[in-house]
Motif scaffolding. Structure first.
Motif, PDB file in Angstrom:
ATOM      1  N   ALA A   5     -24.918 -24.182  -1.785  1.00  0.00           N
ATOM      2  CA  ALA A   5     -24.090 -23.962  -0.596  1.00  0.00           C
ATOM      3  C   ALA A   5     -24.790 -24.474   0.658  1.00  0.00           C
ATOM      4  O   ALA A   5     -24.163 -25.101   1.528  1.00  0.00           O
ATOM      5  N   LEU A   6     -26.092 -24.232   0.755  1.00  0.00           N
ATOM      6  CA  LEU A   6     -26.866 -24.710   1.900  1.00  0.00           C
ATOM      7  C   LEU A   6     -26.857 -26.231   1.947  1.00  0.00           C
ATOM      8  O   LEU A   6     -26.632 -26.841   3.010  1.00  0.00           O
ATOM      9  N   THR A   7     -27.083 -26.862   0.809  1.00  0.00           N
ATOM     10  CA  THR A   7     -27.082 -28.325   0.739  1.00  0.00           C
ATOM     11  C   THR A   7     -25.712 -28.881   1.125  1.00  0.00           C
ATOM     12  O   THR A   7     -25.612 -29.854   1.890  1.00  0.00           O
ATOM     13  N   ALA A   8     -24.668 -28.268   0.626  1.00  0.00           N
ATOM     14  CA  ALA A   8     -23.312 -28.731   0.944  1.00  0.00           C
ATOM     15  C   ALA A   8     -23.017 -28.612   2.431  1.00  0.00           C
ATOM     16  O   ALA A   8     -22.438 -29.520   3.039  1.00  0.00           O
ATOM     17  N   ALA A   9     -23.410 -27.495   3.033  1.00  0.00           N
ATOM     18  CA  ALA A   9     -23.147 -27.283   4.457  1.00  0.00           C
ATOM     19  C   ALA A   9     -23.877 -28.313   5.318  1.00  0.00           C
ATOM     20  O   ALA A   9     -23.312 -28.854   6.278  1.00  0.00           O
ATOM     21  N   VAL A  10     -25.131 -28.592   4.972  1.00  0.00           N
ATOM     22  CA  VAL A  10     -25.902 -29.565   5.755  1.00  0.00           C
ATOM     23  C   VAL A  10     -25.383 -30.977   5.501  1.00  0.00           C
ATOM     24  O   VAL A  10     -25.386 -31.817   6.409  1.00  0.00           O
ATOM     25  N   LEU A  11     -24.909 -31.250   4.304  1.00  0.00           N
ATOM     26  CA  LEU A  11     -24.274 -32.541   4.025  1.00  0.00           C
ATOM     27  C   LEU A  11     -23.025 -32.725   4.884  1.00  0.00           C
ATOM     28  O   LEU A  11     -22.785 -33.811   5.425  1.00  0.00           O
ATOM     29  N   GLU A  12     -22.210 -31.682   4.996  1.00  0.00           N
ATOM     30  CA  GLU A  12     -21.027 -31.747   5.854  1.00  0.00           C
ATOM     31  C   GLU A  12     -21.424 -32.062   7.294  1.00  0.00           C
ATOM     32  O   GLU A  12     -20.803 -32.891   7.971  1.00  0.00           O
ATOM     33  N   ALA A  13     -22.471 -31.391   7.772  1.00  0.00           N
ATOM     34  CA  ALA A  13     -22.937 -31.623   9.141  1.00  0.00           C
ATOM     35  C   ALA A  13     -23.464 -33.040   9.311  1.00  0.00           C
ATOM     36  O   ALA A  13     -23.227 -33.684  10.340  1.00  0.00           O
ATOM     37  N   SER A  14     -24.169 -33.545   8.317  1.00  0.00           N
ATOM     38  CA  SER A  14     -24.708 -34.905   8.366  1.00  0.00           C
ATOM     39  C   SER A  14     -23.583 -35.919   8.501  1.00  0.00           C
ATOM     40  O   SER A  14     -23.658 -36.852   9.312  1.00  0.00           O
ATOM     41  N   ARG A  15     -22.550 -35.734   7.700  1.00  0.00           N
ATOM     42  CA  ARG A  15     -21.395 -36.633   7.753  1.00  0.00           C
ATOM     43  C   ARG A  15     -20.705 -36.553   9.119  1.00  0.00           C
ATOM     44  O   ARG A  15     -20.313 -37.576   9.685  1.00  0.00           O
ATOM     45  N   TRP A  16     -20.584 -35.342   9.643  1.00  0.00           N
ATOM     46  CA  TRP A  16     -19.932 -35.139  10.933  1.00  0.00           C
ATOM     47  C   TRP A  16     -20.707 -35.830  12.056  1.00  0.00           C
ATOM     48  O   TRP A  16     -20.124 -36.508  12.907  1.00  0.00           O
ATOM     49  N   ILE A  17     -22.013 -35.703  12.073  1.00  0.00           N
ATOM     50  CA  ILE A  17     -22.836 -36.312  13.128  1.00  0.00           C
ATOM     51  C   ILE A  17     -22.654 -37.820  13.147  1.00  0.00           C
ATOM     52  O   ILE A  17     -22.466 -38.433  14.205  1.00  0.00           O
ATOM     53  N   ASP A  18     -22.691 -38.438  11.987  1.00  0.00           N
ATOM     54  CA  ASP A  18     -22.620 -39.895  11.897  1.00  0.00           C
ATOM     55  C   ASP A  18     -21.203 -40.445  12.005  1.00  0.00           C
ATOM     56  O   ASP A  18     -21.006 -41.660  12.028  1.00  0.00           O
ATOM     57  N   ALA A  19     -20.213 -39.556  12.079  1.00  0.00           N
ATOM     58  CA  ALA A  19     -18.819 -40.013  12.065  1.00  0.00           C
ATOM     59  C   ALA A  19     -18.422 -40.757  13.333  1.00  0.00           C
ATOM     60  O   ALA A  19     -17.525 -41.609  13.302  1.00  0.00           O
ATOM     61  N   SER A  20     -19.066 -40.464  14.472  1.00  0.00           N
ATOM     62  CA  SER A  20     -18.704 -41.142  15.716  1.00  0.00           C
ATOM     63  C   SER A  20     -19.819 -41.007  16.744  1.00  0.00           C
ATOM     64  O   SER A  20     -20.651 -40.099  16.666  1.00  0.00           O
ATOM     65  N   GLN A  21     -19.818 -41.918  17.719  1.00  0.00           N
ATOM     66  CA  GLN A  21     -20.761 -41.815  18.822  1.00  0.00           C
ATOM     67  C   GLN A  21     -20.487 -40.556  19.645  1.00  0.00           C
ATOM     68  O   GLN A  21     -21.402 -39.942  20.196  1.00  0.00           O
ATOM     69  N   SER A  22     -19.227 -40.169  19.700  1.00  0.00           N
ATOM     70  CA  SER A  22     -18.867 -38.945  20.412  1.00  0.00           C
ATOM     71  C   SER A  22     -19.521 -37.727  19.764  1.00  0.00           C
ATOM     72  O   SER A  22     -20.041 -36.839  20.458  1.00  0.00           O
ATOM     73  N   ASN A  23     -19.501 -37.689  18.430  1.00  0.00           N
ATOM     74  CA  ASN A  23     -20.141 -36.576  17.730  1.00  0.00           C
ATOM     75  C   ASN A  23     -21.650 -36.592  17.940  1.00  0.00           C
ATOM     76  O   ASN A  23     -22.283 -35.531  18.051  1.00  0.00           O
ATOM     77  N   ARG A  24     -22.227 -37.784  18.004  1.00  0.00           N
ATOM     78  CA  ARG A  24     -23.669 -37.872  18.270  1.00  0.00           C
ATOM     79  C   ARG A  24     -23.989 -37.371  19.676  1.00  0.00           C
ATOM     80  O   ARG A  24     -25.008 -36.712  19.889  1.00  0.00           O
TER      81      ARG A  24
END
Length: 414
Positions: free
Chosen positions: A262-281
């Motif tokens: 669950a921890l790995t999945a949650a951090v993976l979701e966050a990783s994908r979200w960060i890289d999804a756009s310059q706005s998210n960064r």
């Protein structure tokens, strides 16, 4: 995503769900691992971090509540030094941590302290560290590797001091590799010391060292504070290198396999979200700049997080290999060859006094099984191989094959 990657991902997910259903589980994690239940054994998970830009995915997994999706609550715990992170992981005060790849391997091998079997759940980021020189080195004529070699060679051994953040860690390895590439022995020609990342700029300011290797935003902070300038990025040393990992102990994973997933999945979701756009960064930079996290000005973080670099000597550029947190999962897969590389460098510098079982150690630490299950739940593609091939700054190719030969082939070594 390439068609090949999509195929690998689809097949992996289909097989996973099929196996899960056969065992009475559900399509998220399945019921095969914890007595018929995929519920996290531990729902509040204390995750340590050091004030660095690359703590972002751990922090954002909590702030954006990706953790709640997987039935856990991540409690980020700000730590003062990598030694503190090590000690709290070993003692169990921390459940997991944003931690140096080489630190995890060092503890597992018993280098510089008590041995503890460790686990890497995923890689958190590639790239984004740096090597800097104190501003007075420019006056001596040292502005890059070759000119630094001349300055060092003109003085008695040990005249110049360089800082890294932990003896077996990534910053030490980038520093040693870069110095050695320019024919500067990191132990015989210069003195090396350990300084925690948040204290690096202050120590440069008072003259405790002439150069240092550290994660962002502290290289950029040294430029802004006019106490240092950049001579190399870590991606100059190894393009798209592994950096921090989500680390824990082997015991913790054995007791909490569902929580680990669950921890790995949650951090993976966050990783994908960060890289999804310059706005998210940008949102990420604003968030982690807060006092409770990195505690610096947002602008100090944002530029290099977006891949926009300056060296403090008048040069600026958009880096071809900026800090990445996801890259369609390529960042996050815990490649065995990545872990093995740190063992080769520990052997190169005699931190290990004999050849380890490179592949065996990597298989024991890098929990590819946990990662694959989490990646399947999140919908992240998986690579075809557990190894990858890279070319480093000196032209050496690392592919995980013949690690003992690789470790022994360097001209400059301990």
């Amino acid at each position: 995503m390439s068609s090949e990657s999509k195929l690998v991902s689809a097949v992996s997910r289909r097989d996973f769900i099929k196996a899960s259903a056969a065992l009475g589980g559900n399509a998220l994690f399945g019921g095969a691992w914890a007595a018929g239940s995929d519920a996290p054994e531990k729902k509040e998970i204390r995750v340590g971090f050091i004030p660095l830009t690359d703590c972002a995915s751990v922090v954002m997994a909590s702030v954006q509540k990706f953790d709640e999706k997987y039935g856990i609550k991540i409690i980020p715990s700000k730590e003062a030094s990598w030694a503190a992170v090590r000690d709290k992981l070993v003692s169990g005060e921390l459940d997991a941590a944003h931690v140096l790849y080489g630190l995890v391997y060092g503890v597992h091998m018993g280098i510089g302290g008590s041995q503890k079997d460790m686990a890497v759940l995923m890689t958190l980021n590639n790239n984004g560290q740096g090597i800097s020189l104190a501003k007075q080195m420019k006056d001596k004529g040292a502005v890059d590797g070759p000119s630094l070699k001349k300055v060092v060679a003109a003085s008695a051994p040990g005249t110049y001091t360089f800082a890294q953040t932990f003896p077996t860690g990534t910053h030490a390895m980038w520093l040693y590799y870069w110095l050695a590439t320019h024919d500067i022995h990191p132990f015989n020609d210069v003195k090396t010391i350990v300084v925690p990342p948040p204290q690096m700029v202050a120590n440069v300011r008072v003259g405790n060292m002439h150069g240092f290797s550290v994660g962002e935003p502290w290289n950029q902070r040294a430029i802004i504070d006019k106490v240092g300038f950049s001579v190399a990025t870590s991606q100059d040393v190894w393009p798209d290198h592994p950096e921090k990992v989500l680390g824990t102990t082997s015991d913790w994973v054995a007791k909490n396999p569902n929580s680990a997933r669950a921890l790995t999945a949650a951090v993976l979701e966050a990783s994908r979200w960060i890289d999804a756009s310059q706005s998210n960064r940008r949102t990420t930079a604003e968030t982690i700049a807060a006092r409770s996290y990195v505690n610096t000005d947002m602008d100090v973080i944002l530029g290099r997080m977006l891949g926009r670099y300056e060296n403090g000597l008048g040069k600026s550029w958009d880096d071809a290999h900026p800090m990445q947190f996801f890259n369609d999962g390529a960042v996050n897969f815990p490649y065995l060859s990545d872990g093995m590389w740190f063992l080769t460098q520990h052997r190169r510098w005699k931190l290990l006094d004999k050849e380890p079982d490179y592949l065996g150690v990597a298989r024991a630490i890098n929990r590819i099984d946990i990662y694959k299950q989490a990646a399947t739940a999140v919908g992240v593609s998986l690579p075809k191989s557990e190894m990858r091939t890279s070319r480093l700054i000196d032209g050496a190719v690392w592919d995980g094959k013949e690690p003992a030969k690789y470790a022994g082939a360097f001209k400059v070594r301990a």
